[in-house]
Design an enzyme around this catalytic site. Structure first.
Site, mmCIF file in Angstrom:
data_model
loop_
_atom_site.group_PDB
_atom_site.id
_atom_site.type_symbol
_atom_site.label_atom_id
_atom_site.label_comp_id
_atom_site.label_asym_id
_atom_site.label_seq_id
_atom_site.Cartn_x
_atom_site.Cartn_y
_atom_site.Cartn_z
ATOM 1 N N GLU A 140 -49.141 -33.594 -12.564
ATOM 2 C CA GLU A 140 -50.388 -32.839 -12.643
ATOM 3 C C GLU A 140 -50.148 -31.380 -12.284
ATOM 4 O O GLU A 140 -50.846 -30.491 -12.772
ATOM 5 C CB GLU A 140 -51.435 -33.455 -11.717
ATOM 6 C CG GLU A 140 -52.868 -33.072 -12.072
ATOM 7 C CD GLU A 140 -53.902 -33.936 -11.372
ATOM 8 O OE1 GLU A 140 -54.427 -34.867 -12.008
ATOM 9 O OE2 GLU A 140 -54.180 -33.678 -10.189
ATOM 10 N N HIS A 155 -33.664 -55.159 -10.835
ATOM 11 C CA HIS A 155 -33.835 -56.350 -11.669
ATOM 12 C C HIS A 155 -34.875 -56.127 -12.762
ATOM 13 O O HIS A 155 -35.373 -57.094 -13.354
ATOM 14 C CB HIS A 155 -34.219 -57.535 -10.789
ATOM 15 C CG HIS A 155 -33.192 -57.841 -9.751
ATOM 16 N ND1 HIS A 155 -32.105 -58.651 -9.981
ATOM 17 C CD2 HIS A 155 -33.054 -57.391 -8.472
ATOM 18 C CE1 HIS A 155 -31.361 -58.720 -8.893
ATOM 19 N NE2 HIS A 155 -31.912 -57.956 -7.961
ATOM 20 N N LYS A 157 -62.186 -36.303 -20.127
ATOM 21 C CA LYS A 157 -63.417 -36.589 -19.382
ATOM 22 C C LYS A 157 -64.643 -36.160 -20.179
ATOM 23 O O LYS A 157 -65.658 -36.871 -20.237
ATOM 24 C CB LYS A 157 -63.382 -35.865 -18.036
ATOM 25 C CG LYS A 157 -62.417 -36.470 -17.037
ATOM 26 C CD LYS A 157 -62.099 -35.546 -15.885
ATOM 27 C CE LYS A 157 -63.297 -35.195 -15.056
ATOM 28 N NZ LYS A 157 -62.926 -34.404 -13.865
#
Length: 549
Positions: A353, A384, A513
């Site tokens: 950000e 793993h 948004k």
């Protein structure tokens, strides 16, 4: 001195030439030829060790990187930040999260106003409230002691508190902490379902008290409390971290349960502020102050240490080297500490950000790559899952290992030794690799037929020369955690100065948004999708059809 664009461009060109022609190609040979390599390419601040000797650098690399930092005026920009100048130029704001943990200065000025008394006042109010909740002096509406706290926030109002609360689990002696961020109703439903409203405190963290995800979840939580305990009980079961006193009052939260912070504190830098209230309630005010003290120690080091002895500066320079010169587009954060399981996500927001920008401070297109993709998981789990690609894949991805010398469980020290061994083994394996001859010899030692050796050996070759750096501290305690987070904050700052971008805005969050607000009535069927692109229209139609099926 000011940023010297001409010198900066010339130094970048020299670094690229150096990478192409004379940077270390064979790290095994580099270590064999130079027994002092670790000593030269590592630094300590008290018990915190930073080792970058397994990165493909030499003395010429480091000299050029220091030259780059000087040309970018890292020292000048650093001084401007600590002095309270408006270095966030797109929002015309100062950037002073360092003031939130400043315990040594008499004053820190923001536009002529000393903010330290304000910081202390909020911190003291937080401590009094936290002590009241922890001791049972502040009870729920029915007289029950608070046993659970639910923090409702998103982004910086969630990632920091979640990360720190998990990291400091051995210090929890207060109410259990829970966190809700996603607007997906499943998140708050799953969180609240096992809890009792009569013994639950809900903290709503939103500076403006308008964040859609946070306020939607807050209204759901409010209804949960009011439906069970009655409307009059709401005030005793909520607190807010906000500056919108009118909206908080309308919600039903008393002013003495509202804790504010300032516009010079960015969301992703806010865990040190009232946003850290759930952390303080969980671990206690004393431990929270130690968390702040660790960050302040790194602030002082970053502010005062010369470039070549400065941990955040060197970490930032290595990060820039990997991203902009070597061309590595990704960075893996691998804490060998299960309690740091949310640190990669926290640093992902902090870095991406901040430095995920494509224009310079003056609004022009950047001339090269900026922030990398940051991701990770704790070790040994990652070994793993994705380490196969890190060792033998076609992309080189620098790794950043974090490990403590000591764990919190003395009866399980043998497991901590296994954890440390795995961390160091991965670092060594990435650097050394395994040659074809070594793979053949290993298979021959198992008395396999020659044809099988030749068939399998290429699959067991590791190229090596894959860079990693390692951070080691004594133990993950509140002080060490604060210091570690501040190290990464300042590292992001250093890289941003060299990139020439503003690390303290986040305009890229806004467009989605805005469109979500427009699309809500379309998705809910109150408006049509005409006028939108064909893909969005098709997706809306499919959702409508499936919801009716």
């Amino acid at each position: 001195m000011a940023r010297d664009a001409t010198k900066l461009e010339a130094t970048v060109a020299k670094l690229k030439k150096h990478w192409a022609e004379s940077a270390p190609r064979d790290m095994r040979a580099a270590f064999s030829a130079d027994p002092g390599r670790f000593g030269r390419y590592s630094l300590c601040l008290d018990d915190l060790l930073f080792d970058w000797s397994k990165c493909r650098v030499n003395d010429e690399t480091m000299a050029l990187l220091k030259e780059l930092a000087v040309a970018a005026d890292v020292e000048g920009r650093r001084a401007a930040m600590f002095a309270g100048e408006h270095i966030n130029n797109t929002e015309d704001r100062v950037v002073l999260h360092v003031a939130l943990r400043d315990t040594s200065s008499k004053e820190v000025l923001v536009d002529g106003h000393n903010v330290l008394p304000d910081v202390k006042h909020v911190l003291d109010r937080m401590a009094a409230f936290a002590d009241g909740i922890r001791s049972g002096a502040l009870k729920g509406a029915t007289g029950r002691k608070i046993t659970d706290i639910v923090n409702i926030g998103i982004g910086g109002s969630d990632l920091g508190p979640v990360m720190a609360t998990l990291a400091l689990a051995p210090y929890h002696d207060g109410p259990r902490a829970h966190f809700v961020s996603n607007i997906d109703g499943a998140h708050i439903a799953d969180t609240l379902s096992p809890l009792d409203p009569a013994s639950t405190l809900i903290i709503v963290a939103s500076k403006t008290f308008t964040t859609i995800e946070t306020m939607t979840n807050a209204q759901t939580a409010r209804k949960w409390v009011a439906d069970t305990l009655g409307e009059a009980a709401v005030g005793a079961h909520f607190a807010a971290v906000s500056t919108a006193l009118d909206k908080v009052a309308a919600f039903g939260i008393p002013e003495d349960r509202v804790f504010g912070f300032w516009d010079w504190v960015g969301g992703r830098y806010s865990v040190w502020s009232a946003i850290g209230l759930p952390v303080m309630i969980a671990v206690g005010p004393d431990n929270f102050r130690k968390f702040l003290a660790g960050a302040h120690a790194m602030d002082v080091h970053f502010r005062d240490a010369p470039l070549e002895k400065n941990l955040p500066v060197m970490l930032g320079l290595i990060g820039y080297w990997h991203r902009a010169i070597c061309g590595y587009g990704s960075r893996a954060i691998i804490p060998y500490d299960q309690r740091l399981s949310r640190l990669p996500a926290y640093l992902q927001q902090l870095d991406m950000e901040s430095n995920g920008k494509s224009v310079t401070l003056d609004g022009k297109p950047v001339s090269g790559p900026t922030g990398p993709v940051v991701w990770g998981e704790p070790g040994t789990n990652g070994q793993h899952a994705f380490f196969q690609l890190l060792h033998q894949g076609t992309d080189t991805i620098p790794l950043e290992f974090i490990v403590a010398a000591k764990g919190h469980e003395p009866t399980l020290d043998h497991q901590h030794e296994m954890l440390m061994a795995n961390c160091l083994a991965q670092s060594e394996a990435l650097m050394k690799g395994r040659t074809l001859d070594e793979a053949r010899a290993q298979l021959q030692a198992k008395n396999l037929p020659a044809s099988q050796v030749e068939r399998i050996a290429p699959h067991r070759v590791f190229s090596g020369n894959r860079p990693s750096l390692t951070l080691i501290h004594d133990m993950l305690d509140p002080y060490a955690l604060g210091r570690l987070i501040a190290l990464y904050e300042h590292r992001v700052f250093v890289e941003a100065q060299i990139f020439g971008i503003n690390a303290f805005d986040q305009w890229g969050v806004e467009l989605g948004k805005e469109l979500a607000t427009e699309l809500l009535p379309v998705v809910s069927g109150k408006e049509g999708a005409s006028g939108r692109d064909a893909s969005t229209q098709g997706l809306v139609a499919h959702l409508h059809a499936r919801r009716k099926a």
